[in-house]
Every structure is written in C-alpha cells, then in structure tokens.
Scaffold this motif. Structure first.
Motif, mmCIF file in Angstrom:
data_model
loop_
_atom_site.group_PDB
_atom_site.id
_atom_site.type_symbol
_atom_site.label_atom_id
_atom_site.label_comp_id
_atom_site.label_asym_id
_atom_site.label_seq_id
_atom_site.Cartn_x
_atom_site.Cartn_y
_atom_site.Cartn_z
ATOM 1 N N ALA A 77 0.657 -0.790 0.102
ATOM 2 C CA ALA A 77 0.405 -0.269 -0.418
ATOM 3 C C ALA A 77 0.817 1.657 -0.311
ATOM 4 C CB ALA A 77 -0.889 -0.088 1.273
ATOM 5 N N GLN A 78 1.856 1.039 0.424
ATOM 6 C CA GLN A 78 3.190 2.522 0.409
ATOM 7 C C GLN A 78 3.551 2.949 -0.409
ATOM 8 O OE1 GLN A 78 6.029 2.085 3.460
ATOM 9 N NE2 GLN A 78 4.278 1.707 5.583
ATOM 10 N N LEU A 79 3.542 1.162 -1.587
ATOM 11 C CA LEU A 79 4.923 1.435 -2.476
ATOM 12 C C LEU A 79 3.496 2.561 -3.657
ATOM 13 C CD1 LEU A 79 6.974 1.167 -4.444
ATOM 14 C CD2 LEU A 79 5.850 -1.203 -4.473
ATOM 15 N N LEU A 88 2.132 -7.030 -5.827
ATOM 16 C CA LEU A 88 1.186 -6.141 -5.644
ATOM 17 C C LEU A 88 -0.039 -6.807 -5.938
ATOM 18 C CD1 LEU A 88 3.188 -2.902 -7.257
ATOM 19 C CD2 LEU A 88 2.617 -3.466 -5.164
ATOM 20 N N SER A 89 -0.217 -7.316 -6.776
ATOM 21 C CA SER A 89 -1.673 -8.171 -7.001
ATOM 22 C C SER A 89 -2.335 -8.618 -6.177
ATOM 23 C CB SER A 89 -1.417 -8.441 -9.146
ATOM 24 O OG SER A 89 -0.140 -9.364 -9.046
ATOM 25 N N ALA A 90 -1.442 -9.345 -5.781
ATOM 26 C CA ALA A 90 -1.940 -9.806 -4.607
ATOM 27 C C ALA A 90 -2.376 -9.270 -3.939
ATOM 28 C CB ALA A 90 -0.736 -11.416 -4.300
ATOM 29 N N ILE A 100 -5.541 -1.568 -4.863
ATOM 30 C CA ILE A 100 -5.867 -0.388 -5.507
ATOM 31 C C ILE A 100 -4.352 -0.052 -6.967
ATOM 32 C CG2 ILE A 100 -4.505 2.238 -5.736
ATOM 33 C CD1 ILE A 100 -5.939 2.380 -2.737
ATOM 34 N N ALA A 101 -3.001 -1.353 -6.255
ATOM 35 C CA ALA A 101 -1.795 -1.610 -7.472
ATOM 36 C C ALA A 101 -2.330 -2.441 -8.657
ATOM 37 C CB ALA A 101 -0.725 -2.013 -6.928
#
Length: 520
Positions: free
Chosen positions: A247-249, A281-283, A287-288
C-alpha cells in the motif's frame, strides 16, 4: 486482506459451501513465493561475488568453492581479518585510509569465497561495529563499497546472522539516497534486500526506518544493474503477508509508470525482478492492481508469456496473470475475445506452458487456468473449445499430485456455473461435464478422493456429485461404480473430518441406497 479492499484469488463454484476463498489464496501465493524461488534457484537472499562497481577481476579472485576440510582454516582467516580491520580503524598515521580499504577487502574476499562463508567467525570477532564505523558518511567510495559488500554477505547467512545487521540498517538505508554513488547505493540495496528476505519482522524494521521510498526511487532511472538490484530488494520488502508495504509503494509518485516501463523494455533478467514486484502488488493491493490494468499490464504479460523461454521470468508472469484474472475477470475476458484462437491468446500461451517439461511452470499455468475457468460462462466456453482440454485430461492422470490438483480445479470449474442467490448447488454445464467425463477424467477425480489431502479429497467428492447428478439418463452412478467410486467414498464413513464424512455418506445413501440397481 489489503487495506484498500481485496478481490478473489480463486473462486470455487464447484460447491457453494467452499465459499469465496480467493483472497486467502492470493495471500498464500504471496507468502509462499520464497519456496518457489528456491525451486527456481532464485534465492530470497543472495551472496555477492561480483561487485556493483563492475570490478569483475577484483571481485572474482578466489571465487572457487572451498571444500569442507578448508572451513576451519577459512574461519581462522576471517577472525584474523577482523582483527586486522580493527587495527586499521584505530590507526591514524600515514596511509590510514588505504590500510583500512586493504583490511576491508581481505574480509570481503573471505566472506565471498566459500559456499558457506565464515560469517559466524567474523561476527564473533566483532565485525559488525567495525563495518558500521566504516560506513560513515564522508568516507571514500571504495571504503563504503567494501563495507557494504561485507554486510551484504553477512546478511545472506543464517537468520541470526542476518539479524546481526540491525545496527547497520540506518546507514545502509541512508546510503540509498542521491548523495551516494550508484555502486555504493546499489550495494547497500543488495544488503537491504538480503535483510528483507529473512522474514516479516526484519521487513517491518526496514519499513519503520524508511527503506521503501529510497529503494523505490532507485528503479526510476534506466541503469539496468541498479534497477535489477533495487527491484529485487523491493520485492523482498513488500512480499507480505501484511499489505502495508504494498500500500505504501502504490503511493510513491511515478512508481507504476516505472514498473510498466521496465517490464516492457528491459532485458529478461531485469524484467524478472520487476515481475516479482507485480506479483506481490497484484496479490496484496487492489489499488495497485487497478492501476496496472489501466496501464496495459495484461497485454505486456501476455507478450512476455508468448515470447520468453526463461523459466525464471515465466513463473512470476504466470502468477501475476492468475492474480489479475481473479481480481478483474472483465479485463481478462476482453483479451480472451480479442486474441481468440491465436497462439498469442492467454489460453494459447498457457497451453504452451502446460506442454513444458518444468513442473513449476505446469503448476502455475494450471493455477491461472483454474482462475479463468472459475469466471463467466464465456471464460469456460473459451477454454473448453481449445486444444488445452486434451492437455488437461492427460495431466490429470499422469502428473505429480500438486499439478493434478490444480488441473482438477480447472476441469471442475468448467462444468458448473457459479451458484447464485439462494442456490445450494451450482448449476451444471451439462455438455462440458459429459465431454470431460468421456475424456476419461473420472478415475483421476476418484484418485483424489482417496488422497490424504483434505482439499483434494473434497474436490474429488464435489466432482463425483456433479457426475451423479448431471450425467444424462441416470448413467452417473454406473460410471462412478465402474471406477470403484463407491469404495473410495466409503472410506469416509467414519472419517474425522465432518464435512467430508457427511458429503460422502450423503452421496452413497442418495445414489447407492437400497433401491440402487433394482430396476436392472
């Protein structure tokens, strides 16, 4: 799961009581990825043998593996090297800087030399405080590079050896910034990647000390070596199971554009490291996932699947595709229809992977297909109309257990529509069920029923229920009996798992009760 909401990973419509377990599956995939990396010889932690400054000749001296009998000698040399470094740090006379670099280089050489570097001996001799001192700002690059290199290889050791780097983390993170030269920053990123690869506790320490932002910024430029190392470290840092880092990334300005750019244009080695970022990210972040889909990631993934022969790249690409299929089936359906019946279609490239000799590749391809097959009726008919069906049927009877279980999910999901409203049982797609049973799949499912694996046994029982209920003209019970399915179900008569016990006993009572066979 993710703080921004989580979509399914695998929808399992074979039996409604199984529920929507996709989010859990996606997290499991993220958490267990280190094991898959080991299978691919891509380690979560990496020993550095060639320096980030490109000085290959210096880095590769004595690069040969030591034999076990030499280990005590190596440990003694490491202890002596730490003592030499201690003396060099304290020395204030002429040539002090050169003396320190020579001592650091000797320690680094020993820590890079063996398959099992003498890390414990170096730590016992007091290496960490000295290396931290050598990392101080204002030191020459050669000194910083050698210090970070030593710390990198210490961090590649056992868990307790990696934890010994805690005092060095603030300086390692500080050297990721623009004030440091590219080789020094890259070497520090490598050390941080090893620390992050150790486990969730150390990842949380790194996140609390601000490692994520400077690591993310390191993948903005186009220097492949730096991007490769930073991306690998970043993937280790965000791998979960908690979604906080992902979430931070996502909030880092420009990060998604950088990820898409490098994945599209980079060489396969760099693209592999970027692909692991996409996996996590997809896991872990919807949002990503949404941002990547809007950026065209699905087509880029398909292109890599169609053209690459690199096993190391194909695994994270396949896993990413599976995550995207689960969270955004409409986007995948668009690609399926647009690329229908071409070699570049998603089903076409997955068929290529199923024909591969690599076990992990087959398993990942089957997992992706299971996500597609759990989607809309269009998804199911698309798969059912292709050559992949013959491959799946063969794999169900000939493959190792883990692949057979994934294939069974595909075939089972192709036979049912998702249960809606108050439906207790999914509606059967009869033509799919009949053709798949005629293809010879029933023995494979009954074999799963006999498996000690609870998930596999449940899946087998669910498919037997479909056959008993859905094969026309009441032929289902005969087919199941002919493959010794009654015997397989009766093993659950007194089973400790209540769900499987009730499921199996109910099927036997309903379809093979006292009246079974009387008409004949």
């Amino acid at each position: 799961m993710a703080d921004d909401g989580t979509a399914s990973n695998r929808r399992d419509p074979i039996k409604s009581s199984v529920g929507n377990v996709a989010g859990q599956r996606r997290r499991q995939q993220a958490v267990t990825v280190a094991k898959e990396r080991r299978e691919l010889l891509v380690r979560a932690k990496r020993l550095c043998r060639v320096g980030t400054n490109g000085d290959v000749e210096d880095a590769c001296v004595d690069n040969e593996m030591m034999i076990d009998e030499d280990q005590p000698i190596l440990e003694a040399q490491a202890s002596k090297a730490v003592e030499e470094l201690k003396s060099a740090v304290q020395y204030q006379g002429k040539g002090a800087m050169q003396k320190m670099v020579i001592a650091l280089r000797e320690l680094r050489r020993l820590l890079s030399k063996s398959e099992f570097p003498p890390v414990e001996a170096a730590l016992s001799a007091g290496a960490i405080p000295l290396l931290v001192q050598c990392l101080s700002f204002g030191s020459p690059d050669e000194q910083l590079l050698e210090s970070a290199w030593c710390l990198t290889n210490i961090a590649a050791g056992k868990p307790e050896e990696t934890k010994a780097l805690l005092p060095a983390l603030p300086l390692l993170i500080a050297h990721l910034g623009e004030k440091s030269s590219a080789p020094v920053a890259e070497q520090c990123a490598w050390a941080i990647g090893n620390v992050a690869g150790e486990g969730e506790d150390l990842r949380n320490v790194l996140l609390s000390q601000g490692a994520l932002l400077p690591l993310a910024r390191m993948i903005f430029p186009d220097k492949s070596s730096t991007v490769r190392t930073a991306a690998w470290a970043l993937s280790n840092l965000i791998k979960g199971p908690e979604p906080k880092a992902a979430a931070q990334l996502v909030k880092v300005d420009g990060i998604m554009d950088a990820i898409l750019r490098h994945f599209k244009k980079s060489d396969e080695v760099t693209a592999t490291e970027i692909a692991w970022i996409i996996v996590y990210l997809s896991a872990l972040s919807d949002i990503a996932t949404s941002m990547l889909v809007k950026g065209g990631i699905l087509q880029l993934l398909l292109e890599r699947l169609a053209t690459s022969k690199s096993l190391q790249l194909l695994i994270p690409v396949l896993r990413s595709v599976g995550n995207f299929v689960a969270v955004d089936p409409k986007a995948i359906l668009t690609i399926l229809i647009r690329e229908q019946n071409t070699e570049e279609s998603i089903v076409g490239v997955l068929a290529k992977c199923l024909r591969s000799e690599h076990r992990v590749l087959k398993k990942e391809a089957a997992w992706v297909l299971s996500n597609i097959a759990a989607g809309s009726i269009e998804h199911k008919r698309m798969i059912h109309s292709t050559e992949v069906m013959s491959l799946l049927l063969r794999l169900l009877s000939t493959s190792p257990f883990d692949i057979r279980k994934e294939v069974a999910y595909v075939l089972g999901n192709l036979c049912v529509e998702s249960a809606e409203g108050g439906d207790t049982k999914p509606r059967i797609i009869q033509d799919h069920l009949v053709s798949i049973v005629r293809g010879g799949c029933l023995p494979g499912f009954i074999e799963l029923v006999r498996s000690p694996d609870i998930e596999a046994a449940r899946l087998g029982l669910q498919f037997i229920e479909l056959v008993l209920r859905g094969i026309p003209n009441g032929e289902g019970p005969k087919l199941v009996e002919g493959e010794d399915g009654i015997d397989a179900m009766e093993r659950f008569q007194f089973h400790e798992n209540e769900e499987l016990r009730v499921m199996a006993n109910s099927l036997v009572d309903k379809y093979f009760g006292e009246d079974y066979g009387i008409d004949e």
